[in-house]
Scaffold this motif. Sequence first.
Motif, PDB file in Angstrom:
ATOM      1  N   LYS A   3       0.863  -1.176   0.000  1.00  0.00           N
ATOM      2  CA  LYS A   3       0.000   0.000   0.000  1.00  0.00           C
ATOM      3  C   LYS A   3       0.900   1.227   0.000  1.00  0.00           C
ATOM      4  O   LYS A   3       1.713   1.386   0.916  1.00  0.00           O
ATOM      5  CB  LYS A   3      -0.912  -0.002   1.220  1.00  0.00           C
ATOM      6  N   GLY A   8       1.287  11.358   6.653  1.00  0.00           N
ATOM      7  CA  GLY A   8       0.113  12.037   7.187  1.00  0.00           C
ATOM      8  C   GLY A   8      -1.176  11.561   6.559  1.00  0.00           C
ATOM      9  O   GLY A   8      -2.245  12.041   6.881  1.00  0.00           O
ATOM     10  N   GLY A   9      -1.080  10.598   5.650  1.00  0.00           N
ATOM     11  CA  GLY A   9      -2.290   9.994   5.104  1.00  0.00           C
ATOM     12  C   GLY A   9      -2.932  10.767   3.977  1.00  0.00           C
ATOM     13  O   GLY A   9      -4.051  10.491   3.582  1.00  0.00           O
ATOM     14  N   GLN A  11      -4.255  12.092   0.479  1.00  0.00           N
ATOM     15  CA  GLN A  11      -4.694  11.359  -0.702  1.00  0.00           C
ATOM     16  C   GLN A  11      -4.299  12.160  -1.935  1.00  0.00           C
ATOM     17  O   GLN A  11      -3.891  13.301  -1.849  1.00  0.00           O
ATOM     18  CB  GLN A  11      -6.220  11.228  -0.694  1.00  0.00           C
ATOM     19  N   TYR A  96       7.416   3.168   7.877  1.00  0.00           N
ATOM     20  CA  TYR A  96       7.899   4.134   8.861  1.00  0.00           C
ATOM     21  C   TYR A  96       6.772   5.026   9.372  1.00  0.00           C
ATOM     22  O   TYR A  96       5.626   4.892   8.949  1.00  0.00           O
ATOM     23  CB  TYR A  96       9.140   4.889   8.371  1.00  0.00           C
ATOM     24  N   SER A  97       7.137   5.894  10.322  1.00  0.00           N
ATOM     25  CA  SER A  97       6.142   6.606  11.122  1.00  0.00           C
ATOM     26  C   SER A  97       5.207   7.487  10.288  1.00  0.00           C
ATOM     27  O   SER A  97       5.621   8.111   9.318  1.00  0.00           O
ATOM     28  CB  SER A  97       6.902   7.466  12.151  1.00  0.00           C
ATOM     29  N   LYS A  98       3.954   7.527  10.722  1.00  0.00           N
ATOM     30  CA  LYS A  98       2.923   8.425  10.183  1.00  0.00           C
ATOM     31  C   LYS A  98       2.540   8.125   8.742  1.00  0.00           C
ATOM     32  O   LYS A  98       2.052   8.990   8.022  1.00  0.00           O
ATOM     33  CB  LYS A  98       3.352   9.910  10.282  1.00  0.00           C
ATOM     34  N   LEU A  99       2.754   6.909   8.307  1.00  0.00           N
ATOM     35  CA  LEU A  99       2.367   6.566   6.941  1.00  0.00           C
ATOM     36  C   LEU A  99       0.928   6.047   6.861  1.00  0.00           C
ATOM     37  O   LEU A  99       0.410   5.853   5.770  1.00  0.00           O
ATOM     38  CB  LEU A  99       3.315   5.510   6.369  1.00  0.00           C
ATOM     39  N   LYS A 101      -0.281   3.267   9.019  1.00  0.00           N
ATOM     40  CA  LYS A 101      -0.397   1.847   9.388  1.00  0.00           C
ATOM     41  C   LYS A 101      -1.592   1.638  10.323  1.00  0.00           C
ATOM     42  O   LYS A 101      -2.402   0.743  10.115  1.00  0.00           O
ATOM     43  CB  LYS A 101       0.896   1.362  10.072  1.00  0.00           C
ATOM     44  N   THR A 102      -1.671   2.494  11.343  1.00  0.00           N
ATOM     45  CA  THR A 102      -2.782   2.359  12.296  1.00  0.00           C
ATOM     46  C   THR A 102      -4.109   2.619  11.597  1.00  0.00           C
ATOM     47  O   THR A 102      -5.089   1.899  11.791  1.00  0.00           O
ATOM     48  CB  THR A 102      -2.602   3.371  13.453  1.00  0.00           C
ATOM     49  N   TYR A 103      -4.137   3.654  10.770  1.00  0.00           N
ATOM     50  CA  TYR A 103      -5.350   3.986  10.027  1.00  0.00           C
ATOM     51  C   TYR A 103      -5.790   2.792   9.177  1.00  0.00           C
ATOM     52  O   TYR A 103      -6.961   2.439   9.129  1.00  0.00           O
ATOM     53  CB  TYR A 103      -5.066   5.210   9.146  1.00  0.00           C
ATOM     54  N   ASP A 187      -0.938   2.629  17.972  1.00  0.00           N
ATOM     55  CA  ASP A 187       0.036   2.120  17.012  1.00  0.00           C
ATOM     56  C   ASP A 187       0.001   0.597  16.881  1.00  0.00           C
ATOM     57  O   ASP A 187       1.019  -0.067  16.899  1.00  0.00           O
ATOM     58  CB  ASP A 187       1.437   2.589  17.378  1.00  0.00           C
ATOM     59  N   ARG A 189      -0.104  -2.975  15.365  1.00  0.00           N
ATOM     60  CA  ARG A 189       0.659  -3.422  14.222  1.00  0.00           C
ATOM     61  C   ARG A 189       0.298  -4.821  13.691  1.00  0.00           C
ATOM     62  O   ARG A 189       0.049  -5.004  12.545  1.00  0.00           O
ATOM     63  CB  ARG A 189       2.147  -3.460  14.580  1.00  0.00           C
TER      64      ARG A 189
HETATM   65  N1  LIG Z   1      -5.736   7.075   4.097  1.00  0.00           N
HETATM   66  C1  LIG Z   1      -5.869   8.024   5.051  1.00  0.00           C
HETATM   67  N2  LIG Z   1      -6.873   8.898   5.001  1.00  0.00           N
HETATM   68  C2  LIG Z   1      -7.024   9.849   5.942  1.00  0.00           C
HETATM   69  N3  LIG Z   1      -6.200  10.015   6.997  1.00  0.00           N
HETATM   70  C3  LIG Z   1      -5.181   9.170   7.093  1.00  0.00           C
HETATM   71  C4  LIG Z   1      -4.945   8.120   6.134  1.00  0.00           C
HETATM   72  N4  LIG Z   1      -3.835   7.443   6.498  1.00  0.00           N
HETATM   73  C5  LIG Z   1      -3.397   8.036   7.628  1.00  0.00           C
HETATM   74  N5  LIG Z   1      -4.184   9.061   7.979  1.00  0.00           N
HETATM   75  C6  LIG Z   1      -3.982   9.960   9.127  1.00  0.00           C
HETATM   76  O1  LIG Z   1      -2.576  10.264   9.170  1.00  0.00           O
HETATM   77  C7  LIG Z   1      -2.110  10.257  10.522  1.00  0.00           C
HETATM   78  C8  LIG Z   1      -0.986   9.239  10.687  1.00  0.00           C
HETATM   79  O2  LIG Z   1      -1.512   7.944  10.440  1.00  0.00           O
HETATM   80  P1  LIG Z   1      -1.229   6.709  11.414  1.00  0.00           P
HETATM   81  O3  LIG Z   1      -1.299   7.098  12.859  1.00  0.00           O
HETATM   82  O4  LIG Z   1      -2.135   5.622  10.962  1.00  0.00           O
HETATM   83  O5  LIG Z   1       0.279   6.392  11.021  1.00  0.00           O
HETATM   84  P2  LIG Z   1       1.229   5.254  11.579  1.00  0.00           P
HETATM   85  O6  LIG Z   1       1.956   4.726  10.396  1.00  0.00           O
HETATM   86  O7  LIG Z   1       0.465   4.262  12.393  1.00  0.00           O
HETATM   87  O8  LIG Z   1       2.194   6.107  12.499  1.00  0.00           O
HETATM   88  P3  LIG Z   1       3.187   5.638  13.683  1.00  0.00           P
HETATM   89  O9  LIG Z   1       4.108   4.585  13.122  1.00  0.00           O
HETATM   90  O10 LIG Z   1       3.927   6.902  14.029  1.00  0.00           O
HETATM   91  O11 LIG Z   1       2.318   5.119  14.805  1.00  0.00           O
HETATM   92  C9  LIG Z   1      -3.329   9.945  11.400  1.00  0.00           C
HETATM   93  O12 LIG Z   1      -3.872  11.160  11.858  1.00  0.00           O
HETATM   94  C10 LIG Z   1      -4.289   9.261  10.450  1.00  0.00           C
HETATM   95  O13 LIG Z   1      -5.636   9.417  10.839  1.00  0.00           O
END
Ligand SMILES: Nc1ncnc2c1ncn2[C@@H]1O[C@H](COP(=O)(O)OP(=O)(O)OP(=O)(O)O)[C@@H](O)[C@H]1O
Length: 197
Positions: A3, A8-9, A11, A96-99, A101-103, A187, A189
């Motif tokens: 994916k 920051g997610g 689009q 890596y961070s904020k990509l 993954k949790t979302y 977070d 995983r």
């Molecule tokens: N496809 C998406 N659409 C809308 N918002 C998104 C999307 N993907 C991620 N985000 C937003 O971007 C931010 C970072 O996403 P997320 O916390 O899922 O990242 P992460 O990879 O789990 O980060 P970390 O490794 O630091 O925990 C969150 O505020 C999340 O809601």
Amino acid sequence: MLKICTPGGGQGQGEQGASFLSADPRKKQVTVFDPSASGYVTSANRKAGTSAPKMFAFDSVFTPDDSLTELCASSLAEIVQAVVAGADGCLFTYGYSKLGKTYTMLGTDQGPSSLGVMPCAVAWLFRLINEQKDKTGARFSVRVSAVQVTGREEKLRDLLSDIGQGPPSGQGAGDGARTRDKRVPADLRTYSLATVR
Ligand SMILES: Nc1ncnc2c1ncn2[C@@H]1O[C@H](COP(=O)(O)OP(=O)(O)OP(=O)(O)O)[C@@H](O)[C@H]1O
């Protein structure tokens, strides 16, 4: 399965992606370019030491424009069916961070189309189990674990350890489930699902 996310997610970059990356979801492949080659290699920049593009094939490729529903539909059918048939299944996200993954794993609570991979997997698992129960009378027991692996030391953390202690006293099962969801750290995983028949 790959994916492609934007930090920051965000689009909207779609198939184009960043200039060093080109994704072709139909062919299930991505091509990575040497950034100094501006997307293609000429004989001049090859002489200057630019690497040739590298192509990677995946079972499936999703761009930031693909919805969670599309991702779930494509990625879950096989694993959920295997789990119902008695195999272990593992859902794993890495990056890596904020990509996102949790979302991707959890989604949001804004309706069925915003469910992440895990809630979808659990819903589909129990739907299939109920179908099997109705058809064959088989009995199932489901085992679930959720583990976070972090940092260079690859520390393991059991994300469901709070849940083992049950809901706070005075709360019904429904309230407990909601409370437990909230306690799951942001977070998340790795999850694995297994059924014993
Ligand atoms: N496809 C998406 N659409 C809308 N918002 C998104 C999307 N993907 C991620 N985000 C937003 O971007 C931010 C970072 O996403 P997320 O916390 O899922 O990242 P992460 O990879 O789990 O980060 P970390 O490794 O630091 O925990 C969150 O505020 C999340 O809601």
